[in-house]
Structure formats: structure tokens, C-alpha cells
Scaffold this motif. Structure first.
Motif, mmCIF file in Angstrom:
data_model
loop_
_atom_site.group_PDB
_atom_site.id
_atom_site.type_symbol
_atom_site.label_atom_id
_atom_site.label_comp_id
_atom_site.label_asym_id
_atom_site.label_seq_id
_atom_site.Cartn_x
_atom_site.Cartn_y
_atom_site.Cartn_z
ATOM 1 N N ALA A 172 16.876 33.211 -42.491
ATOM 2 C CA ALA A 172 15.731 32.699 -41.360
ATOM 3 C C ALA A 172 16.432 32.332 -40.251
ATOM 4 C CB ALA A 172 15.430 31.390 -42.739
ATOM 5 N N CYS A 173 17.746 31.660 -40.422
ATOM 6 C CA CYS A 173 18.554 31.119 -39.209
ATOM 7 C C CYS A 173 18.415 31.494 -38.139
ATOM 8 C CB CYS A 173 19.283 30.105 -39.566
ATOM 9 S SG CYS A 173 20.443 29.309 -38.255
ATOM 10 N N VAL A 174 19.145 32.882 -38.639
ATOM 11 C CA VAL A 174 18.941 33.676 -38.004
ATOM 12 C C VAL A 174 18.428 35.016 -37.558
ATOM 13 C CG1 VAL A 174 20.047 36.683 -37.509
ATOM 14 C CG2 VAL A 174 21.604 34.793 -38.876
ATOM 15 N N PHE A 175 16.449 35.004 -37.921
ATOM 16 C CA PHE A 175 15.602 35.326 -37.702
ATOM 17 C C PHE A 175 15.535 34.640 -35.850
ATOM 18 C CE2 PHE A 175 10.826 35.886 -37.352
ATOM 19 C CZ PHE A 175 10.379 36.634 -37.783
ATOM 20 N N ASP A 176 14.639 33.322 -36.534
ATOM 21 C CA ASP A 176 14.741 31.826 -35.487
ATOM 22 C C ASP A 176 15.479 32.067 -34.444
ATOM 23 O OD1 ASP A 176 12.855 30.844 -37.831
ATOM 24 O OD2 ASP A 176 14.171 29.136 -38.118
ATOM 25 N N PHE A 177 16.989 32.488 -34.177
ATOM 26 C CA PHE A 177 17.374 32.927 -33.262
ATOM 27 C C PHE A 177 17.290 34.031 -32.528
ATOM 28 C CE2 PHE A 177 21.780 34.261 -31.606
ATOM 29 C CZ PHE A 177 22.548 33.199 -30.070
ATOM 30 N N CYS A 178 17.081 34.984 -32.996
ATOM 31 C CA CYS A 178 16.621 36.085 -32.554
ATOM 32 C C CYS A 178 15.133 36.020 -31.634
ATOM 33 C CB CYS A 178 16.276 37.040 -33.460
ATOM 34 S SG CYS A 178 17.751 37.513 -34.389
ATOM 35 N N PHE A 179 14.641 35.485 -32.682
ATOM 36 C CA PHE A 179 13.116 35.130 -32.409
ATOM 37 C C PHE A 179 12.717 33.684 -32.369
ATOM 38 C CE2 PHE A 179 13.356 39.177 -35.515
ATOM 39 C CZ PHE A 179 13.790 40.170 -34.258
ATOM 40 N N GLY A 180 13.553 33.155 -31.876
ATOM 41 C CA GLY A 180 12.665 31.182 -31.976
ATOM 42 C C GLY A 180 11.614 31.497 -30.764
ATOM 43 N N MET A 181 11.590 31.445 -29.706
ATOM 44 C CA MET A 181 11.118 31.633 -28.531
ATOM 45 C C MET A 181 10.021 32.228 -28.347
ATOM 46 S SD MET A 181 11.593 28.296 -27.461
ATOM 47 C CE MET A 181 10.732 28.526 -25.978
ATOM 48 N N ASN A 182 9.514 33.616 -29.032
ATOM 49 C CA ASN A 182 8.535 34.312 -29.279
ATOM 50 C C ASN A 182 7.251 34.094 -30.280
ATOM 51 O OD1 ASN A 182 7.219 36.844 -29.905
ATOM 52 N ND2 ASN A 182 8.519 38.323 -30.182
ATOM 53 N N GLU A 183 6.199 33.845 -29.992
ATOM 54 C CA GLU A 183 5.405 33.100 -30.021
ATOM 55 C C GLU A 183 4.859 34.387 -31.112
ATOM 56 O OE1 GLU A 183 1.563 32.787 -27.415
ATOM 57 O OE2 GLU A 183 2.845 32.721 -27.234
ATOM 58 N N HIS A 184 4.886 35.443 -31.190
ATOM 59 C CA HIS A 184 4.784 36.360 -32.283
ATOM 60 C C HIS A 184 5.147 37.074 -33.150
ATOM 61 C CE1 HIS A 184 0.502 36.766 -29.098
ATOM 62 N NE2 HIS A 184 1.791 36.640 -28.350
ATOM 63 N N THR A 187 10.155 40.157 -46.481
ATOM 64 C CA THR A 187 10.848 41.981 -46.662
ATOM 65 C C THR A 187 10.234 42.415 -45.211
ATOM 66 O OG1 THR A 187 8.896 42.918 -47.827
ATOM 67 C CG2 THR A 187 10.897 42.662 -48.754
ATOM 68 N N GLU A 188 9.269 41.863 -44.339
ATOM 69 C CA GLU A 188 8.160 41.888 -43.129
ATOM 70 C C GLU A 188 9.677 41.373 -42.006
ATOM 71 O OE1 GLU A 188 5.674 42.147 -46.461
ATOM 72 O OE2 GLU A 188 6.562 40.326 -46.199
ATOM 73 N N GLN A 189 10.331 40.092 -42.416
ATOM 74 C CA GLN A 189 10.671 39.819 -41.610
ATOM 75 C C GLN A 189 11.556 40.190 -41.558
ATOM 76 O OE1 GLN A 189 10.364 35.772 -43.830
ATOM 77 N NE2 GLN A 189 10.309 34.505 -40.950
ATOM 78 N N ALA A 190 12.854 40.732 -42.731
ATOM 79 C CA ALA A 190 13.909 41.054 -42.974
ATOM 80 C C ALA A 190 13.690 42.502 -42.165
ATOM 81 C CB ALA A 190 14.385 41.932 -44.446
ATOM 82 N N GLU A 191 12.380 42.973 -41.976
ATOM 83 C CA GLU A 191 12.455 44.579 -41.505
ATOM 84 C C GLU A 191 12.484 44.498 -40.031
ATOM 85 O OE1 GLU A 191 12.111 48.157 -41.175
ATOM 86 O OE2 GLU A 191 13.190 47.449 -42.764
ATOM 87 N N MET A 192 11.489 43.356 -39.310
ATOM 88 C CA MET A 192 11.549 42.939 -38.123
ATOM 89 C C MET A 192 13.054 42.782 -37.492
ATOM 90 S SD MET A 192 8.986 40.176 -36.527
ATOM 91 C CE MET A 192 9.443 39.909 -35.082
ATOM 92 N N LEU A 193 13.723 41.916 -38.426
ATOM 93 C CA LEU A 193 14.988 40.956 -37.942
ATOM 94 C C LEU A 193 15.874 42.422 -37.574
ATOM 95 C CD1 LEU A 193 16.921 38.802 -37.078
ATOM 96 C CD2 LEU A 193 17.360 39.082 -39.877
ATOM 97 N N ARG A 194 15.778 43.383 -38.910
ATOM 98 C CA ARG A 194 16.471 44.824 -39.059
ATOM 99 C C ARG A 194 16.455 45.634 -37.557
ATOM 100 N NH1 ARG A 194 16.441 49.535 -39.815
ATOM 101 N NH2 ARG A 194 13.736 50.080 -40.963
#
Length: 107
Positions: free
Chosen positions: A94-106, A57-64
Motif C-alpha cells: 500500500a505504501c509503494v502504491f501511494d508512492f507511485c500513484f499518491g497524487m493521481n486522483e484517478h 489484486t486490482e491494485q497489485a495489477e495496476m502497480l505492476r
């Protein structure tokens, strides 16, 4: 989990989830890798079974909150194109999350 892979280039070149090994990190962004078809095909997997994907749910919120709408759309289109038709919702997210934040080490 942090790890570093080291290897010598393969004859004839290579490309994949870690980049294309041409020494130019600018073309190894998540978006660039996905645009080149950067998901590993089932036949090329090193392990006998797939990992269980948990999309929190934290990843979903971060994505949103933190992924611009245009990037969300681009990510979902790229992921739906690249993933199997029967991909589970968690796998797509998870794929969309990687697309949005994949190069963000944090992320």
C-alpha cells in the motif's frame, strides 16, 4: 473517500502526510513528503487503533502495469526505510502504491 482538511498553520511550522503548509504544492508530492519522513509516527496518531490495510489484486495489477520499475524500486526502498521492520506485506504494498500513484486522483 474524498475529504478536505482545513486548519491554520501551527506555530513553528509543520510537516506531514498532507504537506508542509508553506503554500507551495510542488513540494507536497507523495515522493517529497516521503523523502522528508512523511509517515505519521504511532505516538502522533489521532485514533486508538490502526486501520486494516487491504491491498487488492486490482491494485497489485495496476502497480505492476503502470508504475515504472525505477519508481517501484524507489518506492519500496522509501517505504521499507519509513515503515516498521515488522511491517506486513500489505502495508508495504500500500505504501509503494501511494508512492507511485499518491497524487493521481484517478488511481
Amino acid at each position: 473517500l474524498d475529504l478536505k482538511l482545513e486548519m491554520t498553520p501551527l506555530p513553528g511550522g509543520q510537516d506531514g502526510s498532507c504537506g508542509n503548509f508553506n503554500g507551495d504544492p510542488a513540494d507536497d508530492t507523495t515522493a517529497a513528503i516521503l523523502a522528508r519522513g512523511g509517515r505519521v509516527k504511532d505516538i502522533d496518531l489521532l485514533f486508538g487503533r490502526k486501520a486494516v490495510i487491504v491491498f487488492t489484486t486490482e491494485q497489485a495489477e495496476m502497480l505492476r502495469r503502470n508504475c515504472p520499475a525505477q519508481e517501484l524500486v524507489k518506492g519500496e526502498l522509501a517505504c521499507r526505510k519509513d515503515l516498521p521492520l515488522n511491517a506486513e506485506t500489505g502495508q508495504v504494498n500500500a505504501c509503494v502504491f501511494d508512492f507511485c500513484f499518491g497524487m493521481n486522483e484517478h488511481a
